[in-house]
Structures are given as structure tokens and as C-alpha cells.
Scaffold this motif. Structure first.
Motif, PDB file in Angstrom:
ATOM      1  N   GLY A 141      11.919  -3.875 -10.888  1.00 43.77           N
ATOM      2  CA  GLY A 141      10.605  -3.762 -10.269  1.00 43.77           C
ATOM      3  C   GLY A 141       9.774  -2.645 -10.863  1.00 43.77           C
ATOM      4  N   PRO A 142       8.724  -2.219 -10.135  1.00 43.18           N
ATOM      5  CA  PRO A 142       7.761  -1.246 -10.656  1.00 43.18           C
ATOM      6  C   PRO A 142       8.366   0.117 -10.958  1.00 43.18           C
ATOM      7  CG  PRO A 142       6.905  -2.354  -8.693  1.00 43.18           C
ATOM      8  CD  PRO A 142       8.357  -2.709  -8.799  1.00 43.18           C
ATOM      9  N   ILE A 143       7.632   0.892 -11.745  1.00 48.87           N
ATOM     10  CA  ILE A 143       8.002   2.274 -12.049  1.00 48.87           C
ATOM     11  C   ILE A 143       7.521   3.171 -10.921  1.00 48.87           C
ATOM     12  CG2 ILE A 143       7.589   4.210 -13.622  1.00 48.87           C
ATOM     13  CD1 ILE A 143       7.264   2.125 -15.859  1.00 48.87           C
ATOM     14  N   ASP A 144       8.365   4.103 -10.504  1.00 45.98           N
ATOM     15  CA  ASP A 144       8.052   5.028  -9.423  1.00 45.98           C
ATOM     16  C   ASP A 144       7.321   6.250  -9.984  1.00 45.98           C
ATOM     17  OD1 ASP A 144       7.930   6.637  -7.222  1.00 45.98           O
ATOM     18  OD2 ASP A 144      10.090   6.700  -6.859  1.00 45.98           O
ATOM     19  N   LEU A 145       6.012   6.352  -9.689  1.00 51.84           N
ATOM     20  CA  LEU A 145       5.232   7.480 -10.189  1.00 51.84           C
ATOM     21  C   LEU A 145       5.652   8.808  -9.558  1.00 51.84           C
ATOM     22  CD1 LEU A 145       1.637   5.935 -10.276  1.00 51.84           C
ATOM     23  CD2 LEU A 145       3.166   6.370 -12.205  1.00 51.84           C
ATOM     24  N   ALA A 146       6.354   8.738  -8.452  1.00 48.47           N
ATOM     25  CA  ALA A 146       6.816   9.965  -7.806  1.00 48.47           C
ATOM     26  C   ALA A 146       8.038  10.550  -8.496  1.00 48.47           C
ATOM     27  CB  ALA A 146       7.140   9.688  -6.339  1.00 48.47           C
ATOM     28  N   ALA A 147       8.624   9.817  -9.436  1.00 49.63           N
ATOM     29  CA  ALA A 147       9.848  10.286 -10.083  1.00 49.63           C
ATOM     30  C   ALA A 147       9.818  10.182 -11.608  1.00 49.63           C
ATOM     31  CB  ALA A 147      11.054   9.495  -9.566  1.00 49.63           C
ATOM     32  N   ALA A 148       8.908   9.417 -12.179  1.00 52.05           N
ATOM     33  CA  ALA A 148       8.882   9.205 -13.629  1.00 52.05           C
ATOM     34  C   ALA A 148       8.421  10.458 -14.361  1.00 52.05           C
ATOM     35  CB  ALA A 148       7.955   8.035 -13.959  1.00 52.05           C
ATOM     36  N   ASN A 149       8.870  10.596 -15.613  1.00 50.93           N
ATOM     37  CA  ASN A 149       8.425  11.736 -16.410  1.00 50.93           C
ATOM     38  C   ASN A 149       7.058  11.454 -17.032  1.00 50.93           C
ATOM     39  OD1 ASN A 149       8.745  10.336 -18.924  1.00 50.93           O
ATOM     40  ND2 ASN A 149      10.901  10.896 -18.998  1.00 50.93           N
ATOM     41  N   ALA A 150       6.484  12.481 -17.651  1.00 46.78           N
ATOM     42  CA  ALA A 150       5.115  12.387 -18.157  1.00 46.78           C
ATOM     43  C   ALA A 150       4.964  11.309 -19.227  1.00 46.78           C
ATOM     44  CB  ALA A 150       4.674  13.744 -18.703  1.00 46.78           C
ATOM     45  N   GLU A 151       5.952  11.152 -20.096  1.00 46.59           N
ATOM     46  CA  GLU A 151       5.847  10.169 -21.174  1.00 46.59           C
ATOM     47  C   GLU A 151       5.847   8.742 -20.619  1.00 46.59           C
ATOM     48  OE1 GLU A 151       8.144  12.607 -24.707  1.00 46.59           O
ATOM     49  OE2 GLU A 151       9.278  11.721 -23.077  1.00 46.59           O
ATOM     50  N   VAL A 152       6.698   8.482 -19.647  1.00 44.02           N
ATOM     51  CA  VAL A 152       6.751   7.159 -19.036  1.00 44.02           C
ATOM     52  C   VAL A 152       5.440   6.855 -18.311  1.00 44.02           C
ATOM     53  CG1 VAL A 152       7.853   5.793 -17.208  1.00 44.02           C
ATOM     54  CG2 VAL A 152       9.256   7.075 -18.837  1.00 44.02           C
ATOM     55  N   ILE A 153       4.932   7.832 -17.574  1.00 45.76           N
ATOM     56  CA  ILE A 153       3.668   7.630 -16.861  1.00 45.76           C
ATOM     57  C   ILE A 153       2.536   7.382 -17.850  1.00 45.76           C
ATOM     58  CG2 ILE A 153       1.967   8.715 -15.350  1.00 45.76           C
ATOM     59  CD1 ILE A 153       4.285  10.218 -14.023  1.00 45.76           C
ATOM     60  N   ALA A 154       2.524   8.124 -18.952  1.00 46.46           N
ATOM     61  CA  ALA A 154       1.483   7.935 -19.964  1.00 46.46           C
ATOM     62  C   ALA A 154       1.519   6.525 -20.538  1.00 46.46           C
ATOM     63  CB  ALA A 154       1.646   8.975 -21.069  1.00 46.46           C
ATOM     64  N   ALA A 155       2.713   6.051 -20.882  1.00 46.35           N
ATOM     65  CA  ALA A 155       2.833   4.703 -21.449  1.00 46.35           C
ATOM     66  C   ALA A 155       2.482   3.640 -20.418  1.00 46.35           C
ATOM     67  CB  ALA A 155       4.252   4.484 -21.963  1.00 46.35           C
ATOM     68  N   ALA A 156       2.732   3.912 -19.144  1.00 46.30           N
ATOM     69  CA  ALA A 156       2.473   2.933 -18.087  1.00 46.30           C
ATOM     70  C   ALA A 156       1.012   2.878 -17.667  1.00 46.30           C
ATOM     71  CB  ALA A 156       3.336   3.249 -16.867  1.00 46.30           C
ATOM     72  N   THR A 157       0.253   3.931 -17.958  1.00 44.34           N
ATOM     73  CA  THR A 157      -1.149   3.981 -17.541  1.00 44.34           C
ATOM     74  C   THR A 157      -2.132   3.926 -18.699  1.00 44.34           C
ATOM     75  OG1 THR A 157      -1.087   6.405 -17.591  1.00 44.34           O
ATOM     76  CG2 THR A 157      -0.578   5.324 -15.483  1.00 44.34           C
ATOM     77  N   GLY A 158      -1.654   4.085 -19.925  1.00 41.25           N
ATOM     78  CA  GLY A 158      -2.549   4.127 -21.063  1.00 41.25           C
ATOM     79  C   GLY A 158      -3.122   5.502 -21.331  1.00 41.25           C
ATOM     80  N   LEU A 159      -2.733   6.488 -20.549  1.00 35.44           N
ATOM     81  CA  LEU A 159      -3.190   7.863 -20.759  1.00 35.44           C
ATOM     82  C   LEU A 159      -2.327   8.540 -21.828  1.00 35.44           C
ATOM     83  CD1 LEU A 159      -3.585   8.887 -17.008  1.00 35.44           C
ATOM     84  CD2 LEU A 159      -5.439   8.310 -18.590  1.00 35.44           C
ATOM     85  N   SER A 160      -2.808   9.658 -22.335  1.00 36.21           N
ATOM     86  CA  SER A 160      -1.990  10.435 -23.261  1.00 36.21           C
ATOM     87  C   SER A 160      -1.030  11.303 -22.459  1.00 36.21           C
ATOM     88  CB  SER A 160      -2.883  11.325 -24.127  1.00 36.21           C
ATOM     89  OG  SER A 160      -3.506  12.318 -23.328  1.00 36.21           O
ATOM     90  N   PRO A 161       0.102  11.681 -23.043  1.00 37.76           N
ATOM     91  CA  PRO A 161       1.034  12.554 -22.319  1.00 37.76           C
ATOM     92  C   PRO A 161       0.380  13.840 -21.848  1.00 37.76           C
ATOM     93  CG  PRO A 161       2.113  11.612 -24.225  1.00 37.76           C
ATOM     94  CD  PRO A 161       0.663  11.228 -24.334  1.00 37.76           C
ATOM     95  N   SER A 162      -0.530  14.403 -22.650  1.00 41.53           N
ATOM     96  CA  SER A 162      -1.194  15.649 -22.256  1.00 41.53           C
ATOM     97  C   SER A 162      -2.080  15.446 -21.039  1.00 41.53           C
ATOM     98  CB  SER A 162      -2.009  16.202 -23.421  1.00 41.53           C
ATOM     99  OG  SER A 162      -3.002  15.268 -23.826  1.00 41.53           O
ATOM    100  N   ALA A 163      -2.640  14.232 -20.875  1.00 39.25           N
ATOM    101  CA  ALA A 163      -3.501  13.962 -19.725  1.00 39.25           C
ATOM    102  C   ALA A 163      -2.703  13.804 -18.442  1.00 39.25           C
ATOM    103  CB  ALA A 163      -4.331  12.705 -19.985  1.00 39.25           C
TER     104      ALA A 163
END
Length: 316
Positions: free
Chosen positions: A209-231
Motif C-alpha cells: 500500500g501507500p508510503i507513510d509520510l510520517a515515517a519515510a526518509n527525505a529521499e523517499v518522500i522526494a521521489a514520491a512527491t516530485g520535490l528535491s531532497p533539499s526541499a
């Protein structure tokens, strides 16, 4: 008279030789007995040491099991002191309860109705880790061919003929990965080992199922949202609180997906996202003296016993 003198001289000499031989035998016997005693004491000492080590390992295992039992309580927060003993104690445990959905599910991203978005997510993540765009896209297609049910080769994929050329007649299995480590068998996966050693541990196959934004690291969140890791850094820093550590009392975990997306300044994710999950990873480490045992369970949240157990591993 000469004869008598000779006998008087020869008799003591023979006796000396006999007594000398007897003394030598006694000395050899004493040496042999000492050897046996030393060997026996050494064996007893070794056995005692082995027994002591075995007892410590059993005690460490029991401590780790105690940690699992404590972690099953639904009312405990991740920072509750009941989850960890004082490390200065001669025996104790430390246990962490983590959201398994903080890791991307490889099968979920490679197959099913989210396949297209999942492929883009994986390719983006691999690029963040250090692969080129072309390398990332080829590897994702080969991973997809490895787990899909057919033998049709994607444009940049690899099916049975490619593996047969490498002498691997039983690959690919054309079924979902049982564990992320299986993905190392994909042709070209060694590229990830070069840029991200240990990368399989950053995936799961138990969530679906979905990725948990409350637990994912910055790189995973960046790839999942289209943002850069720095953002994403500010989002992760705010989520983890002032101490910069996850799973502590000052965490500011978003309470809803909408809140998380607002804090990230995006409207939606490229792949399904959430702020919770019903699968947890429990890692319990028990120690006793110098012995240590680590037990890992992945289970449905709130489940007990074998009913919701998805994975179990013991090690040191």
C-alpha cells in the motif's frame, strides 16, 4: 678373593641401574598424570566457559522476547521508557516499534494499477541514490519483468532468455518478491550496490500500500512527491522535532495526509501516500553480559501471536 670382590662391586651397580630405571618410570608416570590433570582441568574450564556463554545467550534471547511482549501493548508511545532498559544493567532489552510503510513496497510499485506511477517513483529514487536516468529506467523495467507473470520482455527489460545467457535457467521467477533481497537477482541490480550499499533494507514487501509520510526518509518522500531532497529537509526536521531524532517525545508528526501535503507545499503525491500504516516492524535487542540477540518481527498493527505475523528473524 678377587671373585668375591667383583661380586661385591657388581651387585650394587646392577641395583643402581634397576633403581634408576624405576625412578625414571615413576617420573614418567608423574608427568603423564600431570598431563592428564592439566588436560582435564582445561576441558572442565572450557566446558564451564561454554556453559556460561550458552546461559548468557539464552538470557539475552529471553530479554529480547520480553521486549517483544512489552511492544505489543497498544497504549505505548515510541519514546516510552518501558521500551528500553538502562544500558548499564547486566541484562535487559531495547525495543523499537516502526512503521513498515515508511519503506516503499517493491511489489506495490512494480505491479498492479499503480504500476506506471510506481515505475516513475522507483526511477526517480534510484537517480537520487546516484544512478543515471538511463540506468534507473532500465533497472526498473528489468525489475518489473522479474516479477510480472508473463515472459514478454519490456523494451529495456530482461526475461528468461537473458538470464539463460548468463547460465541462470530458473530466472526470473515471474512472481512478486518474497523479500526485497531477492531483487539483487535482477540483471543490473549490482549498479545499486555500488551507489547504495545495503539498498534492499530500504524497501519492504509486506505493506502492499501507500508510503507513510510520517515515517519515510527525505529521499523517499522526494521521489514520491516530485520535490528535491533539499526541499523535503524542513518537513522531515519539523516532523522529527527539535532533537532531530525520530520516535522521540518532541516529534511533530502530521495527523492527516492533508496536513502532511500542506507542510510539503504539494497537492498530491506521484504515488499513493498516507500518514499511518497498519503494518509495524518491531526490533527487539536483548543483552546479558557480552551476549546479545536481536529479534525482528513484522506484523499487522495490534495483532498478537501468529495471526498477524508477516515476518520473523532472530540473529545477533
Amino acid at each position: 678373593m678377587k671373585s668375591l670382590r667383583a661380586r661385591l662391586i657388581l651387585v650394587p651397580a646392577a641395583r643402581v641401574r634397576r633403581e634408576g630405571a624405576a625412578l625414571l618410570l615413576v617420573l614418567w608416570a608423574i608427568a603423564f598424570l600431570m598431563f592428564i590433570l592439566v588436560a582435564t582441568f582445561g576441558l572442565v574450564g572450557d566446558n564451564a566457559m561454554v556453559a556460561s556463554t550458552a546461559r548468557a545467550e539464552v538470557e539475552a534471547w529471553l530479554q529480547a522476547r520480553s521486549g517483544l511482549a512489552v511492544a505489543s501493548r497498544p497504549d505505548l508511545e515510541p519514546w516510552d521508557l518501558l521500551l528500553r532498559n538502562d544500558p548499564s544493567l547486566p541484562a535487559g532489552y531495547e525495543v523499537a516499534v516502526l512503521s513498515e510503510a515508511g519503506k516503499p513496497d517493491l511489489n506495490f510499485m512494480l505491479t498492479g494499477r499503480n504500476e506506471q506511477a510506481g515505475h516513475r517513483f522507483l526511477a526517480e529514487l534510484f537517480q537520487i541514490w546516484g544512478l543515471s536516468e538511463g540506468e534507473a529506467e532500465v533497472l526498473v523495467e528489468r525489475m518489473a519483468d522479474y516479477v510480472d507473470v508473463d515472459d514478454a520482455t519490456r523494451l529495456n527489460g530482461a526475461e528468461s532468455d537473458a538470464y539463460a545467457d548468463l547460465g541462470r535457467e530458473s530466472a526470473p521467477p515471474n512472481r512478486p518478491f518474497t523479500l526485497p533481497e531477492e531483487a539483487r537477482g535482477v540483471i543490473g541490480a549490482a549498479l545499486l550496490d555500488a551507489v547504495r550499499p545495503g539498498w534492499p533494507s530500504e524497501f519492504t514487501t509486506f505493506v502492499g500500500g501507500p508510503i507513510d509520510l510520517a515515517a519515510a526518509n527525505a529521499e523517499v518522500i522526494a521521489a514520491a512527491t516530485g520535490l528535491s531532497p533539499s526541499a523535503v529537509v524542513d518537513f522531515v526536521a519539523g516532523r522529527d522535532g527539535e532533537d532531530g531524532m525520530a520516535h522521540t517525545e518532541d516529534d511533530m508528526v502530521p495527523e492527516s495526509l492533508e496536513e502532511a501535503l500542506a507542510r510539503l507545499s504539494v497537492d498530491t503525491g506521484l504515488v499513493p501516500l498516507a500518514v499511518d500504516g497498519d503494518v509495524v516492524r518491531i526490533e527487539s535487542f536483548g543483552w546479558a553480559g557480552d551476549a546479545g540477540v536481536r529479534i525482528v518481527e513484522v506484523r499487522r498493527q495490534g495483532s498478537l501471536g501468529d495471526s498477524g505475523l508477516l515476518y520473523y528473524r532472530e540473529g545477533k
